[in-house]
Design an enzyme around this catalytic site. Structure first.
Site, short mmCIF file in Angstrom:
data_model
loop_
_atom_site.label_atom_id
_atom_site.label_comp_id
_atom_site.label_asym_id
_atom_site.label_seq_id
_atom_site.Cartn_x
_atom_site.Cartn_y
_atom_site.Cartn_z
N ASP A 224 0.82 -1.16 0.01
CA ASP A 224 0.18 0.05 0.03
C ASP A 224 0.97 1.37 -0.01
OD1 ASP A 224 -2.10 2.02 0.55
OD2 ASP A 224 -3.46 0.20 1.14
N HIS A 247 1.89 2.01 -3.30
CA HIS A 247 0.82 2.90 -3.82
C HIS A 247 1.33 4.52 -3.60
CE1 HIS A 247 -2.52 0.15 -3.36
NE2 HIS A 247 -1.53 -0.53 -3.74
#
Ligand code: NAG
Ligand code: NAG
Ligand code: NAG
Ligand code: NAG
Ligand code: NAG
Length: 406
Positions: A224, A247
């Protein structure tokens, strides 16, 4: 004769090793081995760790808690102050901590290893926290479901002041790797974070309600956000981060809960993002229950290497297939600078500025942006509810108006 010699050597070696483990017990030195830790990676050492902390926290002056080389199997542990007569406390983590995989031992949204309510704490030593997340990840429904059970974060710092984290590795957290919550004057450097690209919600370092935090010279590859700067943070510096997979480096998500506070004063500089979904991102939800602001955020000298969305403001953030879209985001975004951002985008839209229909972004500035698409058509920018200011080189070319794609 030979067997006897081997036994003797074995005893000498083992004896020395055990003595060595127990030895550093000078004044102010607290070794987990002296408090019954086994370090065999099998038997639960959390009670011994708690006892060691209790003794260290209840002593005086500058104290050291030593976790020597070895593997320590641990249930959730809380290292909490206040430590009234302690000036500073250093946790020397040389070994590897291994998290229990029994999820019933954790509180929902809780932490595995927690440091809290203590000042002048340093956690260092080159050791590793292994969250053993792979068995837990299939139980995480948060990427698809709003009201989900939260898995535990590996390492949390709560309400500390003048604390440091240096030369620590986190692998395979069940949820976030590291959370910084309500700290002041916190410094992190030399942090290494590792988890697979597809591991859910394994944010590298997540921040909420902190003031004066610097995170520098660290390497984060995870499933993430490498770093997520949530609500209530002020005066945050992020420098020298190598991020990927992951991310990207994000502000947000913001505007989801009633009790959120503003984000003000952030500098992200001298970072490299490699193969990440996003580069630098600001994300806010629609239907915000409260109006807050995110302002004075600077992203400077950032290199993008095959990043899908290198620069992105998204005020219709929705990680699920579909979100209710009853009212535009009430997070006011202003005074944002993207400066000297360069490299390659894997999608043609290299700059996305998608601001709130209710409260347009204000004072968004792009200076020297050079983003190439590794395809024949070059890169484009999309702007919604924002009139950005441009200076220096611009590739993609500037948006022509407040709602345009070019
Ligand atoms: C702390 O130390 C004092 C004095 O040595 C002792 O009386 C007290 O029980 C200790 N407290 C804890 C929590 O260990
Ligand atoms: C942190 O410590 C400083 C003193 O060095 C103090 O002024 C400040 O109020 C403390 N902050 C918090 C949140 O405790
Ligand atoms: C913007 O943020 C930086 C970094 O936190 C801070 O030094 C500066 O004073 C802030 N500027 C304003 C106008 O608040
Ligand atoms: C945007 O910049 C202008 C000119 O510097 C300033 O007057 C205005 O207050 C700024 N707006 C916000 C929301 O910061
Ligand atoms: C490039 O642009 C042309 C014309 O707009 C379009 O037909 C083509 O599909 C584009 N190629 C790529 C790889 O996006």
């Amino acid at each position: 004769m030979e067997t006897k010699l081997l036994v003797l050597l074995y005893l000498i070696f083992h004896g020395l090793r055990i003595v060595d483990g127990v030895r550093p017990t000078g004044p102010g030195n607290f070794n987990v081995m002296s408090f019954g830790a086994r370090g065999d990676g099998l038997r639960d050492d959390s009670k011994a760790f708690q006892e060691t902390w209790k003794a260290a926290c209840n002593s005086t002056g500058s104290v050291k808690l030593v976790i020597p080389k070895g593997t320590y199997f641990l249930s959730p542990v809380k290292f909490r102050g206040p430590c009234a007569n302690v000036q500073s406390i250093t946790v020397q983590l040389q070994g590897t901590l291994k998290a229990t995989t029994d999820l019933s031992k954790y509180r929902s949204g809780g932490y595995w290893v927690e440091f809290g309510f203590v000042d002048h704490l340093t956690v260092t030593g080159g050791g590793t926290l292994d969250g053993q997340g792979s068995l837990a990840w299939p139980h995480n429904k948060c990427p698809v479901k709003k009201d989900c059970k939260l898995l535990p974060t590996s390492l949390a710092f709560l309400a500390t002041n003048h604390s440091k984290m240096k030369d620590i590795t986190s692998v395979n957290s069940k949820f976030f790797h590291i959370a910084l919550l309500s700290n002041a004057n916190f410094k992190a450097s030399g942090i290494k974070i590792v988890a697979p690209a597809e591991s859910p919600n394994t944010d590298g370092i997540h921040l909420e309600r902190n003031t004066a935090v610097t995170i520098s010279n660290s390497k984060i590859g995870t499933g993430d956000d490498c770093i997520s700067v949530g609500q209530g943070n002020h005066d945050i510096t992020i420098a020298g981060i190598k991020c990927g997979p992951g991310h990207g480096i994000s502000v947000g998500s913001l505007g989801k809960y009633e009790d959120e506070e503003d984000v003000t004063g952030l500098v992200v500089k001298d970072c490299t993002l490699t193969g990440t979904d996003n580069g630098v991102r600001i994300k806010t939800w629609e239907n915000s229950p409260k109006s807050t602001k995110a302002s004075n955020l600077t992203f400077e000298n950032i290199e993008m290497d095959n990043v899908r969305n290198p620069i992105i403001i998204d005020q219709t953030y929705c990680p699920f297939a579909k979100c209710q879209s009853a009212a535009p985001s009430r997070v006011k975004i202003s005074d944002i600078t993207f400066k000297n951002i360069r490299g390659t985008s894997t999608s043609p839209v290299a700059v996305t500025l998608k601001c709130s229909k209710g409260i347009p972004c204000e004072n968004v500035s792009l200076q020297d942006v050079r983003l190439e698409h590794n395809g024949p058509n070059g890169t484009t920018a999309t702007c919604v509810n924002v009139k950005a200011e441009y200076s220096g080189m611009q590739n993609p070319p500037p948006c022509k108006g407040p709602d345009s794609e070019n």
